[in-house]
Write a protein that holds these residues in place. Sequence first.
Motif, PDB file in Angstrom:
ATOM      1  N   LEU A  97       6.124   2.816   1.492  1.00 42.58           N
ATOM      2  CA  LEU A  97       6.251   2.915  -0.117  1.00 42.58           C
ATOM      3  C   LEU A  97       5.811   3.742  -1.180  1.00 42.58           C
ATOM      4  CD1 LEU A  97       2.578   1.019   0.885  1.00 42.58           C
ATOM      5  CD2 LEU A  97       3.964  -0.084   0.170  1.00 42.58           C
ATOM      6  N   ALA A 107      -2.182   2.705   2.221  1.00 38.35           N
ATOM      7  CA  ALA A 107      -2.358   1.150   2.129  1.00 38.35           C
ATOM      8  C   ALA A 107      -2.291   0.571   3.148  1.00 38.35           C
ATOM      9  CB  ALA A 107      -0.709   0.435   0.682  1.00 38.35           C
ATOM     10  N   THR A 108      -3.199  -0.385   2.506  1.00 39.13           N
ATOM     11  CA  THR A 108      -3.369  -1.976   4.122  1.00 39.13           C
ATOM     12  C   THR A 108      -2.063  -2.648   3.314  1.00 39.13           C
ATOM     13  OG1 THR A 108      -5.669  -1.758   3.846  1.00 39.13           O
ATOM     14  CG2 THR A 108      -3.841  -4.272   4.399  1.00 39.13           C
ATOM     15  N   GLY A 154       2.860   6.278   3.073  1.00 42.77           N
ATOM     16  CA  GLY A 154       2.935   5.214   2.901  1.00 42.77           C
ATOM     17  C   GLY A 154       4.013   4.579   3.909  1.00 42.77           C
ATOM     18  N   TRP A 163       0.793  -5.042  -0.457  1.00 43.39           N
ATOM     19  CA  TRP A 163       0.505  -4.230  -0.320  1.00 43.39           C
ATOM     20  C   TRP A 163      -0.885  -3.735  -1.340  1.00 43.39           C
ATOM     21  CZ3 TRP A 163       5.138  -4.477  -1.778  1.00 43.39           C
ATOM     22  CH2 TRP A 163       5.118  -3.457  -3.036  1.00 43.39           C
ATOM     23  N   ARG A 164      -1.864  -2.905  -0.144  1.00 44.86           N
ATOM     24  CA  ARG A 164      -3.242  -2.402  -1.077  1.00 44.86           C
ATOM     25  C   ARG A 164      -3.304  -1.522  -1.385  1.00 44.86           C
ATOM     26  NH1 ARG A 164      -6.603  -6.046  -4.174  1.00 44.86           N
ATOM     27  NH2 ARG A 164      -5.679  -8.029  -2.192  1.00 44.86           N
ATOM     28  N   ALA A 165      -3.356  -0.309  -2.117  1.00 48.69           N
ATOM     29  CA  ALA A 165      -2.908   1.068  -1.473  1.00 48.69           C
ATOM     30  C   ALA A 165      -5.125   1.437  -1.721  1.00 48.69           C
ATOM     31  CB  ALA A 165      -2.566   1.718  -3.316  1.00 48.69           C
ATOM     32  N   HIS A 166      -5.037   2.415  -0.482  1.00 50.07           N
ATOM     33  CA  HIS A 166      -6.375   2.503  -0.424  1.00 50.07           C
ATOM     34  C   HIS A 166      -7.216   2.915  -1.523  1.00 50.07           C
ATOM     35  CE1 HIS A 166      -4.353   3.329   4.014  1.00 50.07           C
ATOM     36  NE2 HIS A 166      -5.277   1.421   3.805  1.00 50.07           N
ATOM     37  N   ALA A 169      -3.629  -5.954  -6.288  1.00 50.92           N
ATOM     38  CA  ALA A 169      -2.455  -5.722  -5.183  1.00 50.92           C
ATOM     39  C   ALA A 169      -1.041  -6.258  -5.505  1.00 50.92           C
ATOM     40  CB  ALA A 169      -2.822  -6.984  -3.552  1.00 50.92           C
TER      41      ALA A 169
END
Length: 153
Positions: free
Chosen positions: A95, A101-102, A120, A136-139, A145
Motif C-alpha cells: 500500500l 491496514a486490513t 503497507g 483495504w481499510r487503513a487502521h 474503505a
Amino acid sequence: MGESLTDEALWALLTDHVGDPVPPDVRAAAREAHGWRDPAAALAELIADSARDDGRPATVRGPGGARLLTFAADELTIELEVTRDDRHVSLVGQLVPPAGATVHIDHRGGSVELVADDLGRFSADGIPVGPVRLTWRAHADAVAAVHTDWVLL
C-alpha cells in the motif's frame, strides 16, 4: 387489468421463453457478489498491468514469472505482484503511502482477510484462479474503505 402471476408462474413463463434456467451456483454467486458491494468505498482503478503493457512479455522473471498490477484511487495506490500455477495465485502487495491496514480479498471461492503491516506490506497464498477484488481499510481511518475493480487473475 390482467391477472397477477405468482413468482413461480412468472419464473416458469420466463424459463419457457428464455431458455435453460440459471444454474443454482450462478444464482448463488450473483447473490454473494451483490452482498460484496460497499457504496461508501472509493474505487481504485487499474492503472498498470504488466500483462497488457507495450506488447512486452507479462513476466518479470522469465516464463511463469510474476504479473505486476497497480491500482490507484485519489492519493492511494496498491501495487500487487501476482504469481500463479494452474489453480491458484499468490499475491504480494504494498500500500502506498505505507500504512497498516486490513486487506480483504474477494474471490470466486469466498474471501480472505489479512493485515498489512505498518509499511503497507501483505501477502496471500492459495487464492483460486479467477476474478479477484481487494478492499483495504487503513487502521488510522477505520471508516473509509478503498476497493479495486474486479480483475481476472
